[in-house]
Every structure is written in C-alpha cells, then in structure tokens.
Scaffold this motif. Structure first.
Motif, PDB file in Angstrom:
ATOM      1  N   ALA A   1       8.447  -1.001  -8.234  1.00 51.89           N
ATOM      2  CA  ALA A   1       7.307  -0.346  -8.023  1.00 51.89           C
ATOM      3  C   ALA A   1       6.299  -1.741  -6.943  1.00 51.89           C
ATOM      4  CB  ALA A   1       5.528   0.216  -9.298  1.00 51.89           C
TER       5      ALA A   1
ATOM      6  N   SER B   1       2.275   4.097  -0.423  1.00 50.45           N
ATOM      7  CA  SER B   1       3.287   5.045  -1.483  1.00 50.45           C
ATOM      8  C   SER B   1       2.706   6.282  -1.084  1.00 50.45           C
ATOM      9  CB  SER B   1       2.586   4.411  -3.104  1.00 50.45           C
ATOM     10  OG  SER B   1       3.517   3.262  -2.930  1.00 50.45           O
TER      11      SER B   1
ATOM     12  N   ASP C   1       1.901  -3.848  -2.656  1.00 52.11           N
ATOM     13  CA  ASP C   1       2.985  -2.743  -3.224  1.00 52.11           C
ATOM     14  C   ASP C   1       2.119  -2.042  -4.380  1.00 52.11           C
ATOM     15  OD1 ASP C   1       5.298  -2.090  -3.461  1.00 52.11           O
ATOM     16  OD2 ASP C   1       6.695  -3.701  -3.705  1.00 52.11           O
ATOM     17  N   GLY C   2       1.899  -3.278  -5.328  1.00 55.54           N
ATOM     18  CA  GLY C   2       1.506  -2.585  -6.679  1.00 55.54           C
ATOM     19  C   GLY C   2       0.329  -1.570  -6.546  1.00 55.54           C
TER      20      GLY C   2
ATOM     21  N   SER D   1      -0.829  -0.071  -3.880  1.00 56.26           N
ATOM     22  CA  SER D   1      -0.574   1.301  -3.290  1.00 56.26           C
ATOM     23  C   SER D   1      -0.221   2.375  -4.583  1.00 56.26           C
ATOM     24  CB  SER D   1       0.446   0.892  -2.321  1.00 56.26           C
ATOM     25  OG  SER D   1       1.767   0.331  -2.806  1.00 56.26           O
ATOM     26  N   THR D   2       1.148   1.691  -5.367  1.00 63.70           N
ATOM     27  CA  THR D   2       1.442   3.001  -6.062  1.00 63.70           C
ATOM     28  C   THR D   2       0.664   3.402  -7.542  1.00 63.70           C
ATOM     29  OG1 THR D   2       3.647   2.128  -6.462  1.00 63.70           O
ATOM     30  CG2 THR D   2       3.854   3.377  -7.912  1.00 63.70           C
TER      31      THR D   2
HETATM   32 MG    MG Z   1       4.629   0.164  -4.827  1.00 63.96          MG
END
Ligand code: MG
Ligand code: ADP
Length: 353
Positions: free
Chosen positions: A177, A247, A291-292, A294-295
């Motif tokens: 993730a 995500s 990235d982190g 959005s998850t």
């Molecule tokens: Mg992510």
C-alpha cells in the motif's frame, strides 16, 4: 492493467508531448516492477544521458521490488514473514526508512492503514490466482492478528548492524500500500539531484510524481480515473513538483454471488473496506503520503476521511473522494488545481472546508 494506465498515458500524450516537442525531447522508459507497469518520462537536452539515467532508475525499482516483495522467497519482507518471530537484518537504510515511514502512517491513520493486513489479503486470494470469500469465523481470526504495533523495528547502531525487523509468529506484513509511493519519492529525489527539472514518474496503479512542470513551464495535467468507468477520467488535476495517488475498489476485485469484493481491506474486519467510497485520490508533495493515505482514507470513508484532512494540515495533502453513488468531494486546497474533464462538466463537486 492497460485500462488503468490509460488516463495517465492520455494525459501524457494530450498534454505533455506537444510541449515537449518544442522543447527538449521527452525520453520515456517502461519498467515492470511491484506487479505493475511503470513509465518514467523526463525532458532534458541530453537525450542519450537521460535515457541511460532513466535506465538506472528502473534498475533501482527492480532492486527495491526484490527487497520488498511479499511473494518473492528471496526478499527481505518474505524473510521477516517467515522468521518465526526472530529478528531479520534490514538490507539497507532505504528499506529501514520505508519501514519507519510506513509505521508512522499506520499510527497517524489510527490503523486504517495497517501493513500487517497481509494474511487477510492472502486469505482472500488477492496475492495469487484463486480468489475466495473466507468464512466469518476465519475473518474474525484473521482480524485479531492484524496489528501494526506488533512490528518490532530497531536501528542497531552497533558494528556492521544495519537495523532489524521482527514480527510475532503467525503475523505477516506487506508494504504494497506504500511501496510505490516511497519509490516515487526516492526516484524524484534522484531526478532532481541530476538537475532534470521536468519529469513525470508514473509508478503504475495510479501513483504518479511530477518533477517540476512541463518544459514550457505549465503544470503537468493528470487525469483522475472515473471509478464507475475505469476506462475514462472524470477530472484533471494540475501538478507541479507534486504527487498524486488513487486507491479504488475498481483497481483489483472479483465478484461472487453478485457481490463485489476488492483488495483494500478494513483491518478491523479483515474484509473489503465498505465505507461507501468508490475511490480516493490524494495530492501531496510526498508520493508516500499519496499512496498510503489514499488507501487509509478509502478505509475511513468520506466523513472520517474529511475530518482526518482537517485534523492533519501537517501532512500537507488534499483529496478527492468519489462515493459509490458517484458523488464527488474535493478538499478546499485542491479547488484551483482540479477541473472536471470533458463530458463530466455537469457533475456536481462539493468542496470540503
Ligand atoms: Mg496505497
Ligand atoms: P495498489 O497497490 O493497487 O496501488 P493500494 O495502494 O491501495 O493499491 O494498496 C492496496 C494493497 O495494500 C492491497 O493489494 C493489499 O496488498 C494491501 N492492503 C489492503 N488493505 C490494506 C490496509 N488497510 N492497509 C495496508 N495495506 C493494505
């Protein structure tokens, strides 16, 4: 995969190439790493040198992948997952930094992001060919073992010790993730270091980093995938020295008995996160944050996610939420850089304050 890349590629061809043609030739290289196709584009006067440099970056991606893959038996992450609770030496300071950053994000999101979700990801079959729906009892047992606070990390300063990581027996971690975002920041740093002032690093699966602006000085324009029709983009975001990550449940999923199950899991239930969202896009100078978060925001849902944005100005991010009903919400700081794409102009956008 092709569909997922379409918007980024479209954005490149529609918005960047005309500019690059008048200015330095864009050099593009494609790589396959972290289970996805990645495309690195840089505009610089020295085409040959830039091509060689981008080649070095793809080698760096392959190396990171070989350290971080949860499925490769020779990777560092695999070693930690199969060490039976013993310490495993971290291969280098880069991987140690990623572990620290990933755990900080797990903490700040209150565990909505949890790198120890991996046994549940495996149980649903998202790591292999065969998808399945685990029983409620199995899910309960899996959820009990998800706990990022159990990841032990040490910065051993002693002779030749590079730091170590350990996990209690029966737990496993996966950096899927956050790894692409981390890699994006790393590569963008190297691009800037060699003096390239205009580049677009597409790490695949909707993580993209813009270095500088387009060669003629206007921002890069990147499409945001419509979760209802992943072949098209409903909006365009302008990026300048900034990253973007999305995500969404549409990215990896399967259907069984009329129900769709996707790859973003709620660590509390070990089941696909059903927060009412179809996708979350995060814009931030840090691709890791994109990235982190959005998850994590996908797991939190709209209300909690919007509150998280209000509560964490220090994380310097903006977000676009799309609900399963197709409603679009955009945080106030992004309003000027966000426009609806052609064919979507009649959609209503609610600005979150
Ligand atoms: Mg992510
Ligand atoms: P992608 O990897 O498709 O770009 P994400 O960045 O949203 O998508 O990461 C999802 C991946 O992370 C999943 O494939 C899974 O391996 C893992 N994962 C799923 N749910 C979580 C979670 N709540 N926290 C951390 N990792 C997760």
């Amino acid at each position: 995969m092709k569909k997922r890349l379409l918007c980024a590629l479209l954005a490149l061809s529609l918005f960047t190439l005309p500019g690059c043609k008048r200015d330095p030739e864009p050099v593009e290289v494609t790589a396959f790493a972290m289970d996805t196709v990645m495309q690195l584009t840089a505009c610089s006067g020295d085409t040959g040198g830039t091509r060689a440099f981008l080649g070095e970056l793809t080698a760096r991606l392959t190396e990171l992948d070989s350290q971080l893959s949860a499925t490769r038996e020779d990777s560092f992450v695999y070693a930690v997952n199969h060490a039976g609770g013993e310490w495993v030496e971290v291969p280098d300071s880069t991987v140690l930094a990623l572990l620290h950053d990933a755990l900080s994000l797990c903490e700040v999101t209150g565990g909505a992001l949890d790198i120890t979700t991996y046994p549940a990801v495996k149980a649903w079959g998202f790591t292999g060919e065969e998808r399945r729906v685990p029983s409620p009892a199995e899910l309960e047992a899996l959820a009990e073992k998800i706990d990022y606070t159990a990841v032990a990390l040490s910065d051993w300063a002693g002779e030749g010790r590079r730091g170590g990581a350990a996990l209690p027996q029966g737990m496993e971690m996966d950096l899927g993730a956050v790894a692409k975002g981390f890699a994006g920041d790393l590569l963008a740093g190297e691009v800037r270091e060699v003096g390239i002032t205009s580049a677009l690093l597409d790490l695949g699966q909707s993580t993209i980093v813009a270095v500088g602006s387009k060669p003629q000085g206007t921002p890069w324009r990147i499409g945001v995938v419509d979760p209802a029709q992943p072949g098209s983009c409903f909006a365009v975001v302008e990026l300048e020295d900034c990253a973007m990550g999305t995500s969404g449940g549409y990215q990896r999923y399967f259907e069984q008995d009329g129900i769709t199950y996707w790859h973003i899991l709620d660590p509390d239930t070990a089941a696909p996160a059903r927060s009412g969202l179809a996708s979350v896009t995060v814009v931030s100078p840090s691709a890791l944050i994109c990235d982190g978060l959005s998850t994590a925001l996908f797991v939190m849902g709209l209300e909690e996610g919007a509150q998280f944005w209000r509560d964490h100005p220090e994380l310097e991010f903006e977000a676009v939420f799309v609900t399963e009903d197709g409603e679009i919400y955009c945080t106030a700081g992004l309003e000027r850089r966000f426009t609806l794409a052609e064919g979507f102009e009649d959609r209503e956008v609610t600005v979150l304050e």
